[in-house]
Motif scaffolding. Structure first.
Motif, short mmCIF file in Angstrom:
data_model
loop_
_atom_site.label_atom_id
_atom_site.label_comp_id
_atom_site.label_asym_id
_atom_site.label_seq_id
_atom_site.Cartn_x
_atom_site.Cartn_y
_atom_site.Cartn_z
N ALA A 235 7.51 5.22 6.32
CA ALA A 235 8.29 6.42 6.01
C ALA A 235 9.63 6.34 6.73
O ALA A 235 9.71 5.77 7.82
CB ALA A 235 7.56 7.68 6.43
N HIS B 156 0.82 -1.21 0.00
CA HIS B 156 0.00 0.00 0.00
C HIS B 156 0.85 1.26 0.00
O HIS B 156 0.46 2.27 -0.54
CB HIS B 156 -0.95 -0.01 1.19
CG HIS B 156 -1.95 -1.12 1.07
ND1 HIS B 156 -3.05 -1.03 0.27
CD2 HIS B 156 -1.98 -2.34 1.64
CE1 HIS B 156 -3.73 -2.15 0.35
NE2 HIS B 156 -3.10 -2.96 1.17
N THR B 157 2.00 1.21 0.65
CA THR B 157 2.95 2.32 0.59
C THR B 157 4.35 1.76 0.55
O THR B 157 4.61 0.67 1.04
CB THR B 157 2.84 3.28 1.80
OG1 THR B 157 3.13 2.54 2.98
CG2 THR B 157 1.48 3.91 1.90
N SER C 25 6.28 3.04 10.83
CA SER C 25 5.14 2.47 10.13
C SER C 25 3.88 2.81 10.91
O SER C 25 3.90 2.91 12.13
CB SER C 25 5.28 0.95 9.97
OG SER C 25 5.33 0.31 11.22
N ALA D 116 8.37 -1.58 2.51
CA ALA D 116 7.02 -1.74 1.96
C ALA D 116 6.11 -2.31 3.04
O ALA D 116 6.48 -3.28 3.71
CB ALA D 116 7.05 -2.67 0.75
N ALA E 231 8.68 3.26 0.78
CA ALA E 231 9.54 4.41 1.06
C ALA E 231 10.99 3.99 0.89
O ALA E 231 11.38 2.90 1.31
CB ALA E 231 9.31 4.92 2.48
N PRO F 94 -4.07 -1.61 5.11
CA PRO F 94 -3.01 -0.73 4.59
C PRO F 94 -2.05 -0.29 5.70
O PRO F 94 -2.47 0.06 6.80
CB PRO F 94 -3.80 0.46 4.04
CG PRO F 94 -5.12 -0.11 3.67
CD PRO F 94 -5.40 -1.15 4.72
N SER G 236 1.21 2.28 6.34
CA SER G 236 2.01 3.38 5.82
C SER G 236 3.43 3.26 6.36
O SER G 236 3.63 2.86 7.50
CB SER G 236 1.43 4.72 6.29
OG SER G 236 0.14 4.88 5.76
#
Length: 85
Positions: A55, A11-12, A64, A24, A14, A51, A53
């Motif tokens: 970064a 879903h995301t 996360s 991921a 970085a 999902p 996230s």
């Protein structure tokens, strides 16, 4: 994680500073890849199968977040350093 089984949806994603690692969020975990060698390095479980996230901070730390508002900060070799509800 299984390096041979790489289907699914992230879903995301970085990249770390400098682009060496790719994180991921997928299938209830965060997977960190060695981008130049295309190999998984770490798998950080603990999220629900929703999902996720991800970064990287400027100093290289990985965070996360889940859809329920949880935030995890991860250590370099695994394990959540901090979890915030």
């Amino acid at each position: 994680y299984d390096a041979m089984h790489n289907t699914g949806t992230a879903h995301t994603v970085a990249f770390s500073r400098g682009g060496q690692h790719l994180a991921a969020g997928r299938d209830g975990a965060v997977i960190v890849w060695d981008w130049s060698n295309r190999r998984p390095l770490h798998r950080f479980p603990g999220h629900e199968r929703r999902p996720i996230s991800v970064a990287y901070s400027r100093d290289g730390r990985l965070a996360s977040g889940s859809w329920r508002g949880w935030l995890d900060l991860w250590g370099a070799e695994g394990g959540a350093v901090c979890t915030f509800p």
